[in-house]
Scaffold this active site. Structure first.
Site, PDB file in Angstrom:
ATOM      1  N   ASN A  79      -0.772  26.772   2.767  1.00 40.56           N
ATOM      2  CA  ASN A  79      -0.560  28.223   2.775  1.00 40.56           C
ATOM      3  C   ASN A  79      -0.838  28.869   4.127  1.00 40.56           C
ATOM      4  OD1 ASN A  79      -2.020  27.494  -0.138  1.00 40.56           O
ATOM      5  ND2 ASN A  79      -0.011  28.450  -0.249  1.00 40.56           N
ATOM      6  N   ILE A  87      -0.831  33.448   7.395  1.00 38.36           N
ATOM      7  CA  ILE A  87      -1.474  33.123   6.111  1.00 38.36           C
ATOM      8  C   ILE A  87      -0.636  33.689   4.967  1.00 38.36           C
ATOM      9  CG2 ILE A  87      -3.574  33.407   4.724  1.00 38.36           C
ATOM     10  CD1 ILE A  87      -4.988  34.121   7.466  1.00 38.36           C
ATOM     11  N   CYS A  88      -0.341  32.853   3.980  1.00 36.19           N
ATOM     12  CA  CYS A  88       0.378  33.301   2.791  1.00 36.19           C
ATOM     13  C   CYS A  88      -0.670  33.586   1.712  1.00 36.19           C
ATOM     14  CB  CYS A  88       1.346  32.217   2.323  1.00 36.19           C
ATOM     15  SG  CYS A  88       2.280  32.699   0.861  1.00 36.19           S
ATOM     16  N   LEU A  89      -1.007  34.868   1.564  1.00 34.97           N
ATOM     17  CA  LEU A  89      -2.027  35.281   0.596  1.00 34.97           C
ATOM     18  C   LEU A  89      -1.651  36.664   0.097  1.00 34.97           C
ATOM     19  CD1 LEU A  89      -4.795  34.546  -0.696  1.00 34.97           C
ATOM     20  CD2 LEU A  89      -5.876  35.671   1.250  1.00 34.97           C
TER      21      LEU A  89
END
Length: 194
Positions: A79, A87-89
């Site tokens: 991620n 950042i994939c959040l």
């Protein structure tokens, strides 16, 4: 306009219990809109023992808009982009709420290190490795933690020390990788196989 009073309060809150959480946030230079965060790698993960720097930029709409965060330390994670540190959040995108703080965002990033979401990847190559070759993923993530997130002896210094003892470099590297970059364990193995 960024609420600078709130930002100062958040910085104080973050740094008040740094001994407990290990999470720190400090201004970069004299600006309160460009910050540097640090999170410790979670125990029991390939990131354990590493200290990860997060680059934080607060948009004009903060706290009503999410902070822009990316890893400044290279990290191998499904991620997190291995190239840009993106950042994939969800809470850094559409799930952000003004009730959240820089500290809760950093805690969420730390939790993401513990619980990758390979089905919603930021880095497809890492996600595929995580799903198809988990042991290789763990080894690579540990290697990157050693190489980029640890301030103690880096990988190259460990390799160099063992090569100077007369062991071939290729064997030193593979042995170090096998024992999770533990120099003493590698030395024991190298000596017992010689």
């Amino acid at each position: 306009m960024v609420d600078l009073g709130r930002v100062q309060k958040e910085l104080q809150e973050c740094n008040r219990d740094v001994q407990v959480s290990g999470i720190k946030v400090s201004p970069r230079g004299d600006s309160l809109t460009h910050l540097s965060g640090t999170i410790p790698g979670p125990i029991g993960t390939p990131y354990e023992g590493g200290t990860f720097k997060i680059d934080i930029t607060l948009p004009d709409g903060y706290p009503f808009e999410p902070p822009k965060m990316k890893f400044a330390t290279k990290v191998w994670h499904p991620n997190i982009s291995s190239q840009s540190g993106a950042i994939c959040l969800d809470i850094l995108k559409d799930q952000w709420s003004p009730a959240l703080t820089l500290k809760t965002a950093l805690l969420s990033i730390q939790a993401l290190l513990s619980a990758p979401e390979p089905d919603d990847p930021q880095d497809a190559v890492v996600a595929q490795q995580y799903l198809r070759e988990y042991q290789t993923f763990l080894g690579t993530a540990r290697y990157w933690t050693e190489a980029f997130a640890k301030t103690s002896l880096g990988v190259d210094e460990k390799v160099q020390k063992l090569v100077e003892m007369g062991f071939p470099e290729a064997q030193v590297r593979s042995t170090l990788e096998l024992v999770g970059w533990d120099e003493n364990a590698a030395l024991e193995r190298l000596c017992s196989s010689a």
